[in-house]
Design a protein around this motif. Sequence first.
Motif, mmCIF file in Angstrom:
data_model
loop_
_atom_site.group_PDB
_atom_site.id
_atom_site.type_symbol
_atom_site.label_atom_id
_atom_site.label_comp_id
_atom_site.label_asym_id
_atom_site.label_seq_id
_atom_site.Cartn_x
_atom_site.Cartn_y
_atom_site.Cartn_z
ATOM 1 N N UNK A 66 26.641 35.500 31.884
ATOM 2 C CA UNK A 66 27.801 36.175 31.131
ATOM 3 C C UNK A 66 28.169 37.206 32.146
ATOM 4 N N UNK A 67 27.656 37.955 32.905
ATOM 5 C CA UNK A 67 28.250 39.042 33.956
ATOM 6 C C UNK A 67 29.089 38.193 35.008
ATOM 7 N N UNK A 68 28.655 37.068 35.625
ATOM 8 C CA UNK A 68 29.527 36.378 36.431
ATOM 9 C C UNK A 68 30.902 35.760 35.829
ATOM 10 N N UNK A 69 30.717 35.367 34.701
ATOM 11 C CA UNK A 69 32.048 34.899 33.932
ATOM 12 C C UNK A 69 32.777 35.892 33.635
ATOM 13 N N UNK A 70 32.566 36.921 33.314
ATOM 14 C CA UNK A 70 33.336 38.107 33.094
ATOM 15 C C UNK A 70 34.057 38.732 34.249
ATOM 16 N N UNK A 71 33.413 38.445 35.235
ATOM 17 C CA UNK A 71 33.829 38.850 36.696
ATOM 18 C C UNK A 71 34.879 37.814 37.230
ATOM 19 N N UNK A 72 34.733 36.743 36.808
ATOM 20 C CA UNK A 72 35.726 35.568 37.304
ATOM 21 C C UNK A 72 36.823 35.330 36.482
ATOM 22 N N UNK A 73 36.849 35.562 35.052
ATOM 23 C CA UNK A 73 37.635 35.161 34.148
ATOM 24 C C UNK A 73 38.573 36.648 33.735
ATOM 25 N N UNK A 74 39.492 36.254 32.852
ATOM 26 C CA UNK A 74 40.291 37.348 32.139
ATOM 27 C C UNK A 74 39.772 37.094 30.528
ATOM 28 N N UNK A 75 38.706 36.169 30.366
ATOM 29 C CA UNK A 75 38.372 35.914 28.852
ATOM 30 C C UNK A 75 37.554 36.921 28.135
ATOM 31 N N UNK A 76 37.526 36.729 26.835
ATOM 32 C CA UNK A 76 36.597 37.652 26.418
ATOM 33 C C UNK A 76 35.322 36.976 26.333
ATOM 34 N N UNK A 77 34.091 37.492 26.671
ATOM 35 C CA UNK A 77 32.819 37.015 27.000
ATOM 36 C C UNK A 77 31.985 37.594 25.790
ATOM 37 N N UNK A 78 31.321 36.844 25.161
ATOM 38 C CA UNK A 78 30.055 37.128 24.099
ATOM 39 C C UNK A 78 28.829 36.553 24.635
ATOM 40 N N UNK A 79 27.894 37.460 24.768
ATOM 41 C CA UNK A 79 26.452 37.123 25.020
ATOM 42 C C UNK A 79 25.797 37.418 23.518
ATOM 43 N N UNK A 80 25.024 36.278 23.337
ATOM 44 C CA UNK A 80 24.251 36.156 22.047
ATOM 45 C C UNK A 80 23.028 35.791 22.271
ATOM 46 N N UNK A 124 16.969 41.196 33.961
ATOM 47 C CA UNK A 124 17.832 40.814 32.790
ATOM 48 C C UNK A 124 18.753 41.729 32.202
ATOM 49 N N UNK A 125 18.198 43.108 32.109
ATOM 50 C CA UNK A 125 19.031 44.176 31.564
ATOM 51 C C UNK A 125 19.798 44.686 32.587
ATOM 52 N N UNK A 126 19.594 44.660 33.756
ATOM 53 C CA UNK A 126 20.614 44.864 34.692
ATOM 54 C C UNK A 126 21.879 44.274 34.684
ATOM 55 N N UNK A 127 21.657 42.833 34.419
ATOM 56 C CA UNK A 127 22.918 42.011 34.543
ATOM 57 C C UNK A 127 23.400 42.315 33.045
ATOM 58 N N UNK A 128 22.771 42.536 32.159
ATOM 59 C CA UNK A 128 23.456 42.651 30.797
ATOM 60 C C UNK A 128 24.191 44.010 30.746
ATOM 61 N N UNK A 129 23.807 44.992 31.232
ATOM 62 C CA UNK A 129 24.205 46.136 31.420
ATOM 63 C C UNK A 129 25.522 46.110 32.121
ATOM 64 N N UNK A 130 25.642 45.441 33.247
ATOM 65 C CA UNK A 130 26.609 45.368 33.960
ATOM 66 C C UNK A 130 27.642 44.432 33.334
ATOM 67 N N UNK A 131 27.389 43.383 32.666
ATOM 68 C CA UNK A 131 28.092 42.641 31.865
ATOM 69 C C UNK A 131 29.005 43.486 30.727
#
Length: 397
Positions: A25-39, A154-161
Amino acid sequence: MSYYKMSARDRIIVIGAGSTGSSVAYNLKRATHSEVVLIDKGGVASGMTSFSTAIVRTHYSNEVVAKMAFESRKFFEANRETLRFYKTGMVTVVPSALRKRMEDNVDMLRRLGIREEILEVKEASKMFPWLNFDADEGVSYEPDSGYADPVSTANFFARKAMDLGVKFLREEVHRIENTQGQAKIVLRNGKEISGASVILCTNIWTNKLLSQSGFAKGDLLPLKVSPHPVVIYKRPNGITGLRPVVNDLANRDYYKPEGESLLLGGNLRSELDEADVDPDKPPPQVPFNYIADYSQRISNRIPAMGNAGFHSAYYGMYDNTPDLHPIIDSLASLGLPNFYCCVGLSGHGFKLAPSLGEIVSHLVTGEEDPALEYFRLSRFKEGKSIFKGYEGIGTVG
């Protein structure tokens, strides 16, 4: 407006918020302008990530995965305080029959820039006097490896995302569908969310989700859910403090320090990888006879552990592929053209999570990445399984 009724255009949905899914999720948000949802139904790191022994190593027997491990380790080291990365080093021990294989392997790793050296047994015994080596064994040492904290990672990536705008939903995905060119997930509560793409980072629950979505057994992914026991000991005086991880391929075990006083013992025996259980019905407890046998093996390698105290034991579960390497690919061959997966991590997921997130972002955005050919789903039907330099020793890579 209700979130569930928002536009699905350009939305990317990532199912699974373990170390891999959160990195994706973190890397996709960095790479795109898309809305990203992590569930995730249980929250960040609520699945198998929380059971990981969280070893961070680079001793892999094929170049593609070794490069991934090397880049991932750099990430752990760069964020060592937040991820609670401890650079303990790692000792790898092989039987005499695999000494040449190890030497060739270390040559390959050194060409990649990884610091690792072959040690003579006498030298290894001086460096690590608390370890017992047979005279004909092969020994290597990588000083920059160690272990980190899986939940913190995992929380580090989620928070950054989420800092970048990723939305997190604590919901259970009941099934997935491809409807009129759009990917759709249906939640346990009956609500639906559509998107341009859905990525499954669903670990041991992947085939269960596909089954709930109407896929027949013959159409599921080549995955087995394999329980792996971990035994935790209280280390005796004399071997407390930070100690190297021991990758004991000669006995097909591994030993990892935990903090100042505990030691976790895991198993690399390939027969464990053949088991296949219901992901929601793990074995109730590690049998006493297994703990007794394991305790004997560990005290042969670390004699002082003969005086160790038993702390506890548990099962972690791996989502194993036939060659014990990930599947990172589109699921178009299953009739799901807008779906992708990063599954079958086979015990490697945590240590490779930083690299896995980048590779999946390349898959979804169409960016070239040689790893995508390597981890394609079709390799199994093509008879082109990924090479493992230490056959019969399980999830070493």
